[in-house]
Write an enzyme that holds these catalytic residues in place. Sequence first.
Site, mmCIF file in Angstrom:
data_model
loop_
_atom_site.group_PDB
_atom_site.id
_atom_site.type_symbol
_atom_site.label_atom_id
_atom_site.label_comp_id
_atom_site.label_asym_id
_atom_site.label_seq_id
_atom_site.Cartn_x
_atom_site.Cartn_y
_atom_site.Cartn_z
ATOM 1 C CD1 TRP A 146 -0.210 -6.511 -3.021
ATOM 2 C CD2 TRP A 146 -0.468 -7.033 -0.892
ATOM 3 N NE1 TRP A 146 0.180 -7.790 -3.066
ATOM 4 C CE2 TRP A 146 -0.079 -8.246 -1.416
ATOM 5 C CE3 TRP A 146 -0.752 -7.319 0.391
ATOM 6 C CZ2 TRP A 146 0.191 -9.345 -1.033
ATOM 7 C CZ3 TRP A 146 -0.509 -8.541 1.098
ATOM 8 C CH2 TRP A 146 -0.116 -9.577 0.190
ATOM 9 C CG HIS B 190 22.094 -36.232 -3.811
ATOM 10 N ND1 HIS B 190 22.463 -37.105 -3.166
ATOM 11 C CD2 HIS B 190 23.163 -35.446 -4.278
ATOM 12 C CE1 HIS B 190 24.052 -37.173 -3.098
ATOM 13 N NE2 HIS B 190 24.069 -36.256 -3.683
ATOM 14 C CE LYS C 156 11.388 -2.558 -5.306
ATOM 15 N NZ LYS C 156 12.169 -3.587 -6.277
ATOM 16 C CG ASN D 152 1.052 0.109 4.149
ATOM 17 O OD1 ASN D 152 0.771 -0.841 4.060
ATOM 18 N ND2 ASN D 152 2.260 0.724 4.338
ATOM 19 N N GLY D 153 -1.360 -1.663 6.293
ATOM 20 C CA GLY D 153 -0.994 -2.590 7.535
ATOM 21 C C GLY D 153 -1.947 -3.333 7.785
ATOM 22 C CD GLU E 245 10.047 -11.068 -8.426
ATOM 23 O OE1 GLU E 245 11.152 -11.031 -8.498
ATOM 24 O OE2 GLU E 245 9.241 -10.805 -7.785
ATOM 25 C CE LYS F 35 14.675 -10.215 -9.844
ATOM 26 N NZ LYS F 35 14.815 -10.817 -8.385
ATOM 27 C CB CYS G 153 -0.865 0.022 1.056
ATOM 28 S SG CYS G 153 -1.956 -1.426 1.343
ATOM 29 C CD GLU H 26 17.760 -12.565 -8.187
ATOM 30 O OE1 GLU H 26 17.040 -12.752 -7.352
ATOM 31 O OE2 GLU H 26 17.660 -11.413 -8.597
ATOM 32 N NE ARG I 65 4.644 1.890 0.006
ATOM 33 C CZ ARG I 65 5.811 1.982 0.840
ATOM 34 N NH1 ARG I 65 6.953 2.126 0.261
ATOM 35 N NH2 ARG I 65 5.503 1.130 2.130
HETATM 36 O O1 M6R Z 1 13.014 -4.666 -0.036
HETATM 37 P P1 M6R Z 1 13.393 -5.798 0.165
HETATM 38 O O2 M6R Z 1 14.856 -6.050 -0.191
HETATM 39 O O3 M6R Z 1 13.475 -6.211 1.723
HETATM 40 O O4 M6R Z 1 12.647 -7.001 -0.200
HETATM 41 C C1 M6R Z 1 12.815 -8.497 -0.089
HETATM 42 C C2 M6R Z 1 12.079 -9.219 -1.026
HETATM 43 O O5 M6R Z 1 10.686 -8.944 -0.878
HETATM 44 C C3 M6R Z 1 12.400 -8.955 -2.642
HETATM 45 O O6 M6R Z 1 13.669 -8.918 -2.863
HETATM 46 C C4 M6R Z 1 11.549 -9.659 -3.512
HETATM 47 O O7 M6R Z 1 11.743 -11.053 -3.210
HETATM 48 C C5 M6R Z 1 11.651 -9.246 -4.963
HETATM 49 N N1 M6R Z 1 10.359 -9.184 -5.673
HETATM 50 C C6 M6R Z 1 12.324 -10.174 -5.926
HETATM 51 O O8 M6R Z 1 12.735 -9.729 -7.059
#
Ligand code: M6R
Length: 616
Positions: free
Chosen positions: A76, A508, A611, A102-103, A492, A489, A2, A485, A27
């Site tokens: 969100w 394994h 984000k 927010n929260g 998501e 990516k 949010c 990583e 956000r």
């Molecule tokens: O703001 P932060 O670095 O704490 O966020 C951590 C994760 O939420 C963030 O890296 C998330 O996994 C990304 N969407 C990955 O691309």
Amino acid sequence: MCGIVGYVGDSKSIEVLLGGLRRQEYRGYDSAGIAVIDVDGHLDSRKKAGKLQALVDELESNPIADGATGIGHTRWATHGGPTDRNAHPQLGDNGKLALIHNGIIENFFELKEELLAEGAVFTSDTDSEVAALLVGKAYQETKDVTEALRQVVARLHGAFTLLVVHEDQPGVVVGARRNSPLVIGLGDGENFLGSDVAAFVEHTRRAVEIGQDQIATIRTDSVSVTDFDGNPVETKEYEINWDASAAEKGGWSSFMAKEISEEPEAVAKTLLGRVVAESVRLPELDGIGDEILENIDRIVIIACGTAAYAGMLGKYAIEKWSRIPVDVELSHEFRYRDPILTERTLVVSISQSGETMDTLMAVKYAKEAGAQVLSICNTQGSSIPRESHAVLYTHAGPEVAVASTKAFLAQVTALYLLGLHLGRVRSTINPDEIAAAAAELNDIPEKIAEVLLSAASIKQLAHWMTDTKSVLFLGRNVGFPVALEGALKLKELAYIHAEGFAAGELKHGPIALIEPGQIVFVIVPSPRDPLSLHPKVVSNIQEIRARGARVIAIAEKGDAAVLPFADEVIPIPLAGSLFEPLLAVVPLHIFAMELSAAKGLDVDQPRNLAKSVTVE
Ligand code: M6R
């Protein structure tokens, strides 16, 4: 999650609020809404499910009068689905008061029962409406928004930022925060509130931090901050070190494309001023002190998502250079298992946003348990650095796309600097080795720029794979976090099933997944790797090829041993083994972005995500 914006100034609230929401849409983008007190002192609001554009369209077809005071929200969803009625603002005091949140209000159920028993009527499924109705009720007695909000926050459990306006008090916006972000922007004849500085950086670069459990009241010509008991608190003003253009797309097709293009700069800026005379100096760690650093007997890195993968890479470097054992833990797992922490434990939190709730809570926990806490963070004035003993800022610049890219590279760079700094302080690495590692780091930006030149061929690869249902990623040693990583990516951004595995783990179990046509990205270590992992990974490639996998290798330029066994090779420049991840990850960022774009998906705002994850 949010995004929140509040404004008092002249009669252009709508423009300011929509601008602030546009810059904070990353956000949360399930719905958006604004409330404005017009020049005649009448409060009106509009809200709409969907992205911000849906609200803009609604305002065009069903306009509201502009005014000097307003609040805006981009959501969100937590409590209640992403619908018009659950969008914010939520109204109280018979529509005269508007509130955004927010929260999560954890005790909303009991409070709702209480209000229902008094005959209150709810028009949404949100926890936020409970707060709106409670503040409205308190206002009827106090006739003061700040006082009404103060009475209500004392009854709320959980994490929240709340902003409130009331039409009987035009020219006033009141905000309260507990464990969710809120920052003040100081203007000339106008003032702002925002979840982060992006909300108002277009109008001012002067910002003021608001601490935990504090209430801020802004008017056109004044700003006051108190604690939840009403005692005035001292605030700290700071200057935002980037301008609005840094958070614009600047001609790129997406923020993510722009941010990947900024990866060389993110590393260079994070190194700036920290590699001096072939050595590494981190004055930011003075808050912890060399004596404490010399005596640390364990490091625990806490982070989530991509930041946790950066942490995994940090473990290799820090252990090698400082000989301090390092554990890497997901923040949300760490905190709930009674971890062993002493005053000789250094907890290193990593967060781009500085607002990730899981990490924030883990930091507070670690501090209370007596550990030293250092945060690596990209966002000035955010909550996690404020809770830490020391902060090492990455200087990646604002990251807007939900997928973290340049911030990841900056985080790894900062962790490597930390490893070298600790090695120097503890004399576990000699000056020549520090100079060699520092030189490697200094060369990385140019080498990343070289990798970026292969973007066109990676794009082509992505275009061939739009129907792919599953992709695997393999890596060994420092290649393993890169594989994780790459998989994250793809999940998501392209909504494709993707898994990262340690290549040695293949036999394994995971090798059972390999069937003809399975796409596997393999991060191949350099043939010059002192650990001699190269032939092992080439053998792994042969094993999966023998079972029909299609292999895309990310390998050092000129690695002839890989060529006969890979269907595609993405070459990366030569670098020392520890530094290769900073290059190998770049094609994976590009690939995920291009596949998402080729599938017609929203690269910057993938479904169900936000984000900053500011709820647990
Ligand atoms: O703001 P932060 O670095 O704490 O966020 C951590 C994760 O939420 C963030 O890296 C998330 O996994 C990304 N969407 C990955 O691309």
